[in-house]
Design a protein around this motif. Structure first.
Motif, PDB file in Angstrom:
ATOM      1  N   TYR A 150       6.168  35.963  53.266  1.00  0.00           N
ATOM      2  CA  TYR A 150       5.493  35.089  52.310  1.00  0.00           C
ATOM      3  C   TYR A 150       4.537  34.157  53.053  1.00  0.00           C
ATOM      4  N   LEU A 151       3.361  33.960  52.443  1.00  0.00           N
ATOM      5  CA  LEU A 151       2.346  33.100  53.043  1.00  0.00           C
ATOM      6  C   LEU A 151       1.840  32.079  52.024  1.00  0.00           C
ATOM      7  N   LYS A 152       1.475  30.941  52.540  1.00  0.00           N
ATOM      8  CA  LYS A 152       0.934  29.877  51.693  1.00  0.00           C
ATOM      9  C   LYS A 152      -0.586  30.011  51.638  1.00  0.00           C
ATOM     10  N   ILE A 153      -1.145  30.046  50.421  1.00  0.00           N
ATOM     11  CA  ILE A 153      -2.600  30.135  50.247  1.00  0.00           C
ATOM     12  C   ILE A 153      -3.170  28.730  50.360  1.00  0.00           C
ATOM     13  N   ILE A 154      -4.094  28.545  51.328  1.00  0.00           N
ATOM     14  CA  ILE A 154      -4.635  27.189  51.528  1.00  0.00           C
ATOM     15  C   ILE A 154      -6.110  27.078  51.104  1.00  0.00           C
ATOM     16  N   GLY A 155      -6.669  28.186  50.560  1.00  0.00           N
ATOM     17  CA  GLY A 155      -8.056  28.092  50.113  1.00  0.00           C
ATOM     18  C   GLY A 155      -8.695  29.456  49.942  1.00  0.00           C
ATOM     19  N   GLU A 156     -10.014  29.442  49.776  1.00  0.00           N
ATOM     20  CA  GLU A 156     -10.785  30.680  49.586  1.00  0.00           C
ATOM     21  C   GLU A 156     -12.095  30.580  50.363  1.00  0.00           C
ATOM     22  N   ILE A 157     -12.475  31.698  50.997  1.00  0.00           N
ATOM     23  CA  ILE A 157     -13.711  31.737  51.779  1.00  0.00           C
ATOM     24  C   ILE A 157     -14.894  32.003  50.849  1.00  0.00           C
ATOM     25  N   LYS A 158     -15.904  31.156  50.913  1.00  0.00           N
ATOM     26  CA  LYS A 158     -17.125  31.368  50.135  1.00  0.00           C
ATOM     27  C   LYS A 158     -18.086  32.246  50.941  1.00  0.00           C
ATOM     28  N   MET A 159     -18.729  33.180  50.256  1.00  0.00           N
ATOM     29  CA  MET A 159     -19.636  34.108  50.926  1.00  0.00           C
ATOM     30  C   MET A 159     -20.838  33.368  51.500  1.00  0.00           C
ATOM     31  N   GLY A 160     -21.194  33.724  52.749  1.00  0.00           N
ATOM     32  CA  GLY A 160     -22.374  33.147  53.385  1.00  0.00           C
ATOM     33  C   GLY A 160     -22.172  31.740  53.887  1.00  0.00           C
ATOM     34  N   GLY A 217     -16.954  38.409  54.130  1.00  0.00           N
ATOM     35  CA  GLY A 217     -16.713  36.998  54.394  1.00  0.00           C
ATOM     36  C   GLY A 217     -16.359  36.727  55.840  1.00  0.00           C
ATOM     37  N   MET A 218     -16.589  35.466  56.256  1.00  0.00           N
ATOM     38  CA  MET A 218     -16.320  35.060  57.645  1.00  0.00           C
ATOM     39  C   MET A 218     -14.892  34.564  57.762  1.00  0.00           C
ATOM     40  N   LEU A 219     -14.155  35.105  58.757  1.00  0.00           N
ATOM     41  CA  LEU A 219     -12.788  34.660  58.977  1.00  0.00           C
ATOM     42  C   LEU A 219     -12.774  33.227  59.505  1.00  0.00           C
ATOM     43  N   PRO A 220     -11.826  32.421  59.037  1.00  0.00           N
ATOM     44  CA  PRO A 220     -11.724  31.058  59.570  1.00  0.00           C
ATOM     45  C   PRO A 220     -11.036  31.070  60.931  1.00  0.00           C
ATOM     46  N   GLY A 221     -11.113  29.964  61.625  1.00  0.00           N
ATOM     47  CA  GLY A 221     -10.400  29.853  62.888  1.00  0.00           C
ATOM     48  C   GLY A 221      -8.914  30.084  62.693  1.00  0.00           C
ATOM     49  N   GLY A 222      -8.279  30.710  63.674  1.00  0.00           N
ATOM     50  CA  GLY A 222      -6.853  30.990  63.601  1.00  0.00           C
ATOM     51  C   GLY A 222      -6.523  32.334  62.994  1.00  0.00           C
ATOM     52  N   ALA A 223      -7.419  32.891  62.173  1.00  0.00           N
ATOM     53  CA  ALA A 223      -7.187  34.193  61.531  1.00  0.00           C
ATOM     54  C   ALA A 223      -7.675  35.318  62.445  1.00  0.00           C
ATOM     55  N   ASN A 224      -6.944  36.431  62.469  1.00  0.00           N
ATOM     56  CA  ASN A 224      -7.357  37.568  63.295  1.00  0.00           C
ATOM     57  C   ASN A 224      -7.121  38.906  62.601  1.00  0.00           C
ATOM     58  N   ALA A 225      -6.950  38.891  61.283  1.00  0.00           N
ATOM     59  CA  ALA A 225      -6.763  40.127  60.533  1.00  0.00           C
ATOM     60  C   ALA A 225      -6.940  39.832  59.049  1.00  0.00           C
ATOM     61  N   VAL A 226      -7.113  40.909  58.270  1.00  0.00           N
ATOM     62  CA  VAL A 226      -7.215  40.777  56.820  1.00  0.00           C
ATOM     63  C   VAL A 226      -6.202  41.717  56.183  1.00  0.00           C
ATOM     64  N   MET A 227      -5.314  41.136  55.366  1.00  0.00           N
ATOM     65  CA  MET A 227      -4.351  41.926  54.602  1.00  0.00           C
ATOM     66  C   MET A 227      -5.021  42.346  53.297  1.00  0.00           C
ATOM     67  N   MET A 228      -5.098  43.662  53.072  1.00  0.00           N
ATOM     68  CA  MET A 228      -5.728  44.160  51.849  1.00  0.00           C
ATOM     69  C   MET A 228      -4.973  43.654  50.631  1.00  0.00           C
ATOM     70  N   VAL A 229      -5.719  43.314  49.583  1.00  0.00           N
ATOM     71  CA  VAL A 229      -5.119  42.753  48.372  1.00  0.00           C
ATOM     72  C   VAL A 229      -4.112  43.712  47.751  1.00  0.00           C
ATOM     73  N   GLU A 230      -4.301  45.041  47.979  1.00  0.00           N
ATOM     74  CA  GLU A 230      -3.396  46.043  47.404  1.00  0.00           C
ATOM     75  C   GLU A 230      -1.966  45.918  47.939  1.00  0.00           C
ATOM     76  N   TYR A 231      -1.818  45.296  49.127  1.00  0.00           N
ATOM     77  CA  TYR A 231      -0.493  45.196  49.740  1.00  0.00           C
ATOM     78  C   TYR A 231       0.140  43.818  49.520  1.00  0.00           C
ATOM     79  N   THR A 232      -0.416  43.077  48.574  1.00  0.00           N
ATOM     80  CA  THR A 232       0.115  41.730  48.297  1.00  0.00           C
ATOM     81  C   THR A 232       0.435  41.571  46.815  1.00  0.00           C
ATOM     82  N   GLU A 233       1.213  40.564  46.564  1.00  0.00           N
ATOM     83  CA  GLU A 233       1.501  40.173  45.177  1.00  0.00           C
ATOM     84  C   GLU A 233       1.528  38.655  45.127  1.00  0.00           C
TER      85      GLU A 233
END
Length: 418
Positions: free
Chosen positions: A83-93, A112-128
């Motif tokens: 489980y992960l806590k959602i802390i925001g959303e990346i705006k395009m550009g 979209g540009m990854l924020p600092g600390g992030a090093n991967a993207v979990m596809m939305v299909e594998y989340t709920e």
């Protein structure tokens, strides 16, 4: 006294001799222009392209989903989610002004540009989404999965395109990607076409008995354009030494052409005239008089003061084949490039009948290609080299090599498509 037979050279010997007697660097160094990249397709670069900055220049998502720390997902399965806590959303550009910590995620879209600390993207299909601030994920992902790293496409200082490269659509795209919208390219070489023959009349004329319209000027002009050159049509000249010499000198002076083609200049009636003229236009003069190619044996190749001049057979089929063998590569050289045989225009086919050839020469056979089931077949189109209609009906050519005395029905052959 009988005149000696001319000595024939192989097509490879002709290419080697022609290149050895040309100072291509001298020709190309003063033949450069700067153009908008939008009109540079199929042109040859006159400069080396060095990447000025990383591309894309930031860590970029390739999927819709959540930017996370890959380490947070290690060991996750359908039966053992995390489980992960959602802390925001990346705006395009927009560059994110925050970074994520262990146990956190941000919503991100493709590109979209990854924020600092992030090093991967979990596809939305594998989340709920559990609630407004929490997601459940059921898959383990590796570092940099679903991410294009900041220098993964292009690295600063990398040579991406070299001088002499012929630009394709993808090359245009990479130039736009690094902000290079104006580039230096080699100018298209101008190639003069002079038709010779007392029996030749302009295409718009009405031939009398014994006359024919000028087919070769138009055919060769189209070949030059197809090869990325600029044809200069000089009309028809009678079979006289003075007239031919004057016309060649005139087109060199007035049109500043890089090469000259004399159509019909190797035929029996005008061959001696052509040889005489080419040997006094400049050094070294005539290099080749006769090639081991059928059709096209009586071809003449000369260089006059660093300017190539060709005496091509008057028969249209011969002229087109000799153009393809020698003039087409030259047009690439004159633009700082190397000629690459375009294998994408070749297909394999099964020959429909026996073909006889004489050892010691290359035979170029016109064929019609058709398909039955899953196989292609090559059906030879027989006819004299003066029949332009045979080239119209043909799909391409097959080559029977120097030391081959024929090809049997059912053999696999390579067809170079027109």
């Amino acid at each position: 006294m009988a005149k000696p037979l001319f000595k024939v050279n192989t097509s490879q010997e002709v290419i080697t001799m022609l290149k050895d007697h040309l100072n291509l660097k001298e020709i190309t160094q003063n033949n450069i222009e700067e153009v908008d990249v939008k009109i540079a397709l199929h042109r040859f670069l006159a400069e080396e392209i060095v990447v000025p900055a990383n591309l894309p220049g930031f860590n970029r998502s390739t999927m819709d989903g959540y930017a996370i720390r890959a380490e947070d997902s290690f060991g996750a399965t359908d039966s053992l989610p995390f489980y992960l806590k959602i802390i925001g959303e990346i705006k395009m550009g927009v560059r994110p002004e925050f970074k994520i910590n262990p146990g956190e995620a941000v919503k991100i879209s493709t590109g979209g540009m990854l924020p600092g600390g992030a090093n991967a993207v979990m596809m939305v299909e594998y989340t709920e989404q559990i609630d407004d601030t929490t997601i459940e994920a059921r898959r383990s992902i590796s570092p940099w999965e679903n991410v294009v790293r900041e220098d993964e496409d292009l690295k600063t200082g990398e040579i991406i395109l070299r001088k002499g490269h012929r630009l394709r659509p993808q090359g245009i795209g990479v130039l736009a990607g690094i902000g290079k919208t104006n580039i230096k390219i080699y100018r298209k070489p101008k190639i003069a076409i002079i038709s010779t023959g007392n029996e030749i009349i302009p295409a718009e004329g009405e031939p009398r008995i014994g006359q024919i319209r000028d087919i070769n000027s138009y055919t060769l002009g189209a070949c030059i354009e197809e090869a990325d050159g600029v044809p200069v049509y000089r009309g028809i000249i009678k079979d006289e030494v003075i007239l031919l010499e004057q016309e060649i000198k005139k087109t060199i002076k007035e049109d500043k052409v890089e090469a000259v083609i004399i159509s019909g200049g190797s035929s029996v009636g005008v061959r001696d005239v052509t040889l005489e003229v080419l040997n006094r236009l400049g050094r070294p003069g005539v290099l080749i008089h006769g090639v081991s190619v059928k059709p096209g044996k009586p071809t003449i190749v000369a260089v006059a003061d660093n300017r190539p001049i060709f005496g091509l057979p008057g028969h249209p089929v011969s002229a087109m084949i000799i153009f393809d063998l020698f003039v087409r590569p030259l047009i690439s050289w004159l633009q700082g490039g190397e000629y690459n045989y375009n294998s994408t225009k070749e297909i394999e086919a099964e020959l429909t009948c026996n073909m006889v050839s004489n050892s010691g020469r290359e035979d170029y056979v016109r064929v019609f290609v058709y398909k039955e089931g899953e196989k292609f077949y090559a059906e030879p189109i027989l006819g004299k080299s003066g029949l332009i209609s045979t080239m119209v009906r043909a799909s391409g050519l097959i080559k029977i090599g120097l030391n081959i005395e024929g090809v049997e029905k059912g053999s696999k052959v390579r067809v170079r498509l027109f």
